[in-house]
Design a protein around this motif. Structure first.
Motif, PDB file in Angstrom:
ATOM      1  N   ARG B  47      44.971  39.576  49.339  1.00  0.00           N
ATOM      2  CA  ARG B  47      45.541  40.928  49.490  1.00  0.00           C
ATOM      3  C   ARG B  47      44.915  41.915  48.509  1.00  0.00           C
ATOM      4  O   ARG B  47      44.655  43.058  48.851  1.00  0.00           O
ATOM      5  CB  ARG B  47      47.055  40.900  49.270  1.00  0.00           C
ATOM      6  CG  ARG B  47      47.806  40.207  50.380  1.00  0.00           C
ATOM      7  CD  ARG B  47      48.208  41.177  51.470  1.00  0.00           C
ATOM      8  NE  ARG B  47      48.992  40.491  52.496  1.00  0.00           N
ATOM      9  CZ  ARG B  47      48.561  40.242  53.729  1.00  0.00           C
ATOM     10  NH1 ARG B  47      47.354  40.616  54.112  1.00  0.00           N
ATOM     11  NH2 ARG B  47      49.332  39.615  54.595  1.00  0.00           N
ATOM     12  N   ILE B  49      41.922  41.791  47.203  1.00  0.00           N
ATOM     13  CA  ILE B  49      40.561  42.115  47.666  1.00  0.00           C
ATOM     14  C   ILE B  49      40.633  42.991  48.910  1.00  0.00           C
ATOM     15  O   ILE B  49      39.870  43.942  49.059  1.00  0.00           O
ATOM     16  CB  ILE B  49      39.753  40.819  47.923  1.00  0.00           C
ATOM     17  CG1 ILE B  49      39.553  40.062  46.608  1.00  0.00           C
ATOM     18  CG2 ILE B  49      38.403  41.138  48.553  1.00  0.00           C
ATOM     19  CD1 ILE B  49      38.860  38.727  46.743  1.00  0.00           C
ATOM     20  N   GLU B  50      41.591  42.701  49.762  1.00  0.00           N
ATOM     21  CA  GLU B  50      41.739  43.483  50.989  1.00  0.00           C
ATOM     22  C   GLU B  50      42.020  44.956  50.670  1.00  0.00           C
ATOM     23  O   GLU B  50      41.410  45.850  51.261  1.00  0.00           O
ATOM     24  CB  GLU B  50      42.881  42.904  51.838  1.00  0.00           C
ATOM     25  CG  GLU B  50      43.144  43.706  53.099  1.00  0.00           C
ATOM     26  CD  GLU B  50      44.262  43.130  53.964  1.00  0.00           C
ATOM     27  OE1 GLU B  50      44.700  41.996  53.720  1.00  0.00           O
ATOM     28  OE2 GLU B  50      44.700  43.836  54.887  1.00  0.00           O
ATOM     29  N   ARG B  51      42.924  45.165  49.732  1.00  0.00           N
ATOM     30  CA  ARG B  51      43.267  46.556  49.361  1.00  0.00           C
ATOM     31  C   ARG B  51      42.031  47.321  48.898  1.00  0.00           C
ATOM     32  O   ARG B  51      41.795  48.446  49.315  1.00  0.00           O
ATOM     33  CB  ARG B  51      44.320  46.549  48.241  1.00  0.00           C
ATOM     34  CG  ARG B  51      45.755  46.567  48.750  1.00  0.00           C
ATOM     35  CD  ARG B  51      46.669  47.217  47.733  1.00  0.00           C
ATOM     36  NE  ARG B  51      46.632  46.550  46.432  1.00  0.00           N
ATOM     37  CZ  ARG B  51      47.360  45.454  46.148  1.00  0.00           C
ATOM     38  NH1 ARG B  51      48.170  44.938  47.039  1.00  0.00           N
ATOM     39  NH2 ARG B  51      47.273  44.898  44.954  1.00  0.00           N
TER      40      ARG B  51
END
Lengths: 168, 156
Positions: B47, B49-51
Motif C-alpha cells: 500500500r 508503494i502503491e500510494r
C-alpha cells in the motif's frame, strides 16, 4: 482507514475481472495504468517501448487474473506492479544485453530513484542490477567480481534500509 | 524463527519489489501460512508503494488505451466459423514435383476436344469418299466391261 477511500474495492473488481467485465477492465486501466506505466518507464527508459510493455502487461493481467486470486498475492497493485516490472525487465534485456554493467541515467525523481541515490556506490549498483536489469544474484556477483553471498548480504541491508525509507 | 526479526530483515520489501530469490519467496509463503499476520505486513508495504506510485504516475499517450483494449477484445473474439473466410487461406501447391506431370491452361482442354472431334469428322469423310471412289471405280469397270462385250458382239 484513510486508504480505502482512494482504493477501488479489490475483491469486487477482481471478481468482475474474472467474469471478463469490460467496465472493470477499463476501471483498472484508468486507475493503475499510469502508475504502472511510470514503473515500466523507469526500467526500459523509452516511451515507445514502455507503451509496448504496458500493452503486453494488461493483456497478460486480464488473461491471468484468476492467477492473482489463486496465488494468494495480497494487494492487486502489488501483483500488477511485480508483473509490470517483470515484463519491463524482459523487454529491457534485449536492449542492453551487451553492456549489463552500465548504469542507465535516470534523471527522474521516482521513489526507487530517490532511495537508491542515497545508497553507497556498490550497493546502489547491486540494487540497480537486481531491480532494473532483473539479474540473478550470481550474475551480479560475477559482474562486480565479488562473492554471491556478499551480494545477498548487501542487498539484504539495502532492503532493511528501504523498509526504513518507506516508513519515513 | 522470530517473526519480528523476519519482518525487519527486509524480506517483505524484497518480495514486494520482485527481487527476492525463488527460495526466499517460497520461505515467505511458508511463513505466511504459519503467521497470517505477515499478510498484513506485506499489504502495508504494498500500500505504501502503491500510494507513492499513484502520485508519481505518468500518463501514457491517450491513444494507448484504445490500442490496448482493441488488442484485448481482438484476443477475446471467437474465431469465425470455417468456410466464410477463404481469403485468409494461403494457397499451397501440393502437386508432386517429380517431373512426370505438367500443368497447362484450361483452354487446352477445349483445344483437345475440338481436335479429337475434327479428327473423327475427317475420318468419317475419308471412309465416305473412299467408299464413293470405290463405287465409282466399280461403275467404271462395269461400263468398260459392257462396252467391251458390245464391241465383241458387234464384230461378230
Amino acid at each position: 482507514m484513510q486508504q480505502t477511500a482512494v482504493h477501488i474495492d479489490e475483491f469486487i473488481i477482481t471478481e468482475r475481472l474474472i467474469a471478463g467485465d469490460p467496465g472493470a477492465q477499463e476501471l483498472v486501466y484508468d486507475h493503475y495504468g499510469p502508475a504502472l506505466y511510470s514503473i515500466i518507464l523507469q526500467v526500459v527508459g523509452d516511451t515507445r517501448k514502455a507503451e509496448e510493455v504496458l500493452t503486453k502487461t494488461f493483456v497478460k493481467v486480464f488473461k491471468n487474473i484468476h492467477n492473482y486470486k489463486e496465488s494468494g498475492n495480497t494487494t492487486l497493485f502489488g501483483w500488477l506492479m511485480r508483473m509490470a516490472r517483470e515484463m519491463a525487465v524482459l523487454e529491457a534485456v534485449y536492449k542492453d544485453e551487451n553492456e549489463p554493467g552500465t548504469e542507465m541515467v535516470r534523471p527522474d525523481s521516482s521513489l526507487l530513484q530517490r532511495f537508491s541515490n542515497k545508497l553507497p556506490a556498490q550497493r546502489r549498483t547491486i540494487f540497480h542490477l537486481c531491480y532494473y536489469k532483473g539479474l540473478p544474484k550470481e550474475a551480479v556477483a560475477r559482474i562486480l567480481g565479488i562473492q554471491p553471498e556478499e551480494v545477498m548480504s548487501q542487498l539484504r541491508e539495502t532492503m532493511v534500509e528501504f523498509r526504513k525509507f518507506l516508513g519515513e | 524463527m522470530d517473526l519480528n526479526h523476519y519482518i525487519q530483515s527486509g524480506i517483505i520489501e524484497s518480495y514486494v519489489l520482485g527481487i527476492a530469490t525463488a527460495s526466499e519467496v517460497e520461505e515467505l509463503h511458508h511463513m505466511r501460512r504459519i503467521y497470517p499476520a505477515l499478510n498484513l505486513e506485506i499489504m502495508a508495504v504494498e500500500r505504501r508503494i502503491e500510494r507513492t506510485a499513484l502520485k508519481e504516475a505518468v500518463l501514457p499517450s491517450p491513444y494507448l488505451k484504445e490500442r490496448i483494449f482493441q488488442r484485448i477484445n481482438w484476443r477475446d473474439e471467437i474465431p469465425p466459423p470455417p468456410g466464410d473466410d477463404h481469403s485468409r487461406y494461403t494457397f499451397i501447391n501440393i502437386q508432386s514435383k517429380d517431373g512426370q506431370h505438367i500443368t497447362v491452361h484450361r483452354w487446352w482442354r477445349l483445344f483437345f476436344i475440338i481436335t479429337f472431334l475434327l479428327s473423327k469428322v475427317c475420318l468419317f469423310f475419308a471412309i465416305y469418299y473412299f467408299l464413293k471412289y470405290q463405287q465409282a471405280q466399280e461403275k467404271k469397270e462395269e461400263e468398260k466391261q459392257r462396252l467391251h462385250t458390245e464391241q465383241v458382239s458387234s464384230l461378230k
